[in-house]
Scaffold this motif. Structure first.
Motif, mmCIF file in Angstrom:
data_model
loop_
_atom_site.group_PDB
_atom_site.id
_atom_site.type_symbol
_atom_site.label_atom_id
_atom_site.label_comp_id
_atom_site.label_asym_id
_atom_site.label_seq_id
_atom_site.Cartn_x
_atom_site.Cartn_y
_atom_site.Cartn_z
ATOM 1 N N ARG A 42 -2.892 7.078 -5.547
ATOM 2 C CA ARG A 42 -3.706 5.889 -5.819
ATOM 3 C C ARG A 42 -5.133 6.281 -6.204
ATOM 4 O O ARG A 42 -5.697 5.731 -7.153
ATOM 5 C CB ARG A 42 -3.734 4.950 -4.613
ATOM 6 C CG ARG A 42 -4.591 3.715 -4.875
ATOM 7 C CD ARG A 42 -4.472 2.660 -3.799
ATOM 8 N NE ARG A 42 -4.578 3.151 -2.458
ATOM 9 C CZ ARG A 42 -5.425 2.686 -1.554
ATOM 10 N NH1 ARG A 42 -6.249 1.711 -1.849
ATOM 11 N NH2 ARG A 42 -5.437 3.170 -0.337
ATOM 12 N N TYR A 84 -0.690 -1.181 -4.003
ATOM 13 C CA TYR A 84 -0.970 -0.119 -4.973
ATOM 14 C C TYR A 84 -0.485 1.251 -4.490
ATOM 15 O O TYR A 84 -0.498 2.208 -5.255
ATOM 16 C CB TYR A 84 -2.471 -0.054 -5.306
ATOM 17 C CG TYR A 84 -2.955 -1.269 -6.050
ATOM 18 C CD1 TYR A 84 -2.679 -1.437 -7.399
ATOM 19 C CD2 TYR A 84 -3.675 -2.265 -5.398
ATOM 20 C CE1 TYR A 84 -3.105 -2.563 -8.090
ATOM 21 C CE2 TYR A 84 -4.108 -3.392 -6.073
ATOM 22 C CZ TYR A 84 -3.821 -3.539 -7.415
ATOM 23 O OH TYR A 84 -4.244 -4.661 -8.099
ATOM 24 N N ASP A 85 -0.058 1.326 -3.242
ATOM 25 C CA ASP A 85 0.487 2.578 -2.713
ATOM 26 C C ASP A 85 1.994 2.670 -2.908
ATOM 27 O O ASP A 85 2.587 3.710 -2.622
ATOM 28 C CB ASP A 85 0.146 2.703 -1.226
ATOM 29 C CG ASP A 85 -1.350 2.831 -1.019
ATOM 30 O OD1 ASP A 85 -1.913 3.865 -1.402
ATOM 31 O OD2 ASP A 85 -1.954 1.873 -0.493
ATOM 32 N N TYR A 132 -4.439 -5.241 -1.816
ATOM 33 C CA TYR A 132 -5.083 -3.923 -1.851
ATOM 34 C C TYR A 132 -4.847 -3.187 -0.538
ATOM 35 O O TYR A 132 -4.450 -2.035 -0.520
ATOM 36 C CB TYR A 132 -6.578 -4.082 -2.139
ATOM 37 C CG TYR A 132 -7.285 -2.769 -2.379
ATOM 38 C CD1 TYR A 132 -7.133 -2.099 -3.580
ATOM 39 C CD2 TYR A 132 -8.108 -2.206 -1.409
ATOM 40 C CE1 TYR A 132 -7.769 -0.895 -3.813
ATOM 41 C CE2 TYR A 132 -8.752 -1.011 -1.637
ATOM 42 C CZ TYR A 132 -8.583 -0.353 -2.833
ATOM 43 O OH TYR A 132 -9.213 0.839 -3.060
ATOM 44 N N HIS A 133 -5.144 -3.843 0.582
ATOM 45 C CA HIS A 133 -4.892 -3.309 1.923
ATOM 46 C C HIS A 133 -4.106 -4.346 2.716
ATOM 47 O O HIS A 133 -4.525 -5.492 2.802
ATOM 48 C CB HIS A 133 -6.189 -3.060 2.702
ATOM 49 C CG HIS A 133 -6.931 -1.837 2.313
ATOM 50 N ND1 HIS A 133 -8.251 -1.676 2.621
ATOM 51 C CD2 HIS A 133 -6.562 -0.713 1.671
ATOM 52 C CE1 HIS A 133 -8.671 -0.516 2.170
ATOM 53 N NE2 HIS A 133 -7.656 0.087 1.583
ATOM 54 N N LYS A 172 -4.336 -2.000 7.900
ATOM 55 C CA LYS A 172 -3.929 -0.717 7.309
ATOM 56 C C LYS A 172 -4.833 -0.354 6.144
ATOM 57 O O LYS A 172 -5.524 -1.200 5.597
ATOM 58 C CB LYS A 172 -2.484 -0.801 6.811
ATOM 59 C CG LYS A 172 -1.481 -1.091 7.898
ATOM 60 C CD LYS A 172 -0.082 -1.112 7.329
ATOM 61 C CE LYS A 172 0.924 -1.397 8.433
ATOM 62 N NZ LYS A 172 2.282 -1.388 7.919
ATOM 63 N N THR A 214 -3.427 0.996 3.489
ATOM 64 C CA THR A 214 -2.477 1.040 2.392
ATOM 65 C C THR A 214 -2.128 -0.384 1.981
ATOM 66 O O THR A 214 -2.295 -1.325 2.745
ATOM 67 C CB THR A 214 -1.192 1.788 2.797
ATOM 68 O OG1 THR A 214 -0.627 1.144 3.936
ATOM 69 C CG2 THR A 214 -1.481 3.252 3.103
ATOM 70 N N LYS A 252 -4.148 12.283 -3.685
ATOM 71 C CA LYS A 252 -3.535 10.993 -3.366
ATOM 72 C C LYS A 252 -3.329 10.221 -4.676
ATOM 73 O O LYS A 252 -4.260 10.050 -5.457
ATOM 74 C CB LYS A 252 -4.420 10.199 -2.414
ATOM 75 C CG LYS A 252 -4.601 10.915 -1.081
ATOM 76 C CD LYS A 252 -5.566 10.192 -0.188
ATOM 77 C CE LYS A 252 -5.749 10.984 1.099
ATOM 78 N NZ LYS A 252 -6.684 10.360 2.006
ATOM 79 N N CYS A 307 -11.901 -3.834 -0.517
ATOM 80 C CA CYS A 307 -11.519 -3.252 0.764
ATOM 81 C C CYS A 307 -11.932 -4.193 1.889
ATOM 82 O O CYS A 307 -13.073 -4.621 1.973
ATOM 83 C CB CYS A 307 -12.193 -1.901 0.953
ATOM 84 S SG CYS A 307 -11.892 -1.144 2.562
#
Length: 125
Positions: free
Chosen positions: A68, A108-109, A98-99, A103, A105, A66, A17
């Protein structure tokens, strides 16, 4: 990837993250807003490393609704935390994000199913 940040109680990967560089990771008391997180409180109260260890998994927590989050927790339950981190690191090197910048998201979203996300983690997609 900062493996020292590890995995959050819900299964999200603090290690990759980039949202808050100063955060030490959920299970390292890093999240400043942890008081609102029912999964944090629940896992800490039960002495669990994460939802995937709970006999009541998956529960009706809003976080686990969610896709994910549910997929990552299911992946850890099946393959373990180290394998999740290994897959995330391998996928990051392959360009899976990953992000997205600014954001919470990322790639992976995109899959709409838990199976699709697990396939992405395993490199099947």
């Amino acid at each position: 990837m900062d493996r020292g940040k590890g995995i959050a109680y819900c299964g999200l990967a603090c290690a990759v993250c980039g949202h808050n560089a100063d955060c030490a990771g959920c299970r390292n008391e890093g999240c400043a807003d942890k008081a609102w997180c029912e999964i944090f409180r629940c896992c800490r109260g039960k002495g669990l490393s994460g939802c995937w260890e709970c006999k009541e998994y998956p529960c009706d927590s809003d976080m686990l609704k969610k896709v994910r989050v549910r997929a990552f927790a299911a992946f850890i339950r099946a393959y373990g935390e180290n394998e999740l981190l290994r897959c995330l690191e391998k996928n990051k090197k392959a360009g899976i994000v990953y992000h997205h910048s600014g954001k919470l998201t990322g790639d992976y979203d995109v899959p709409q199913t838990q199976e699709g996300i697990i396939d992405m983690l395993l490199g099947k997609k």
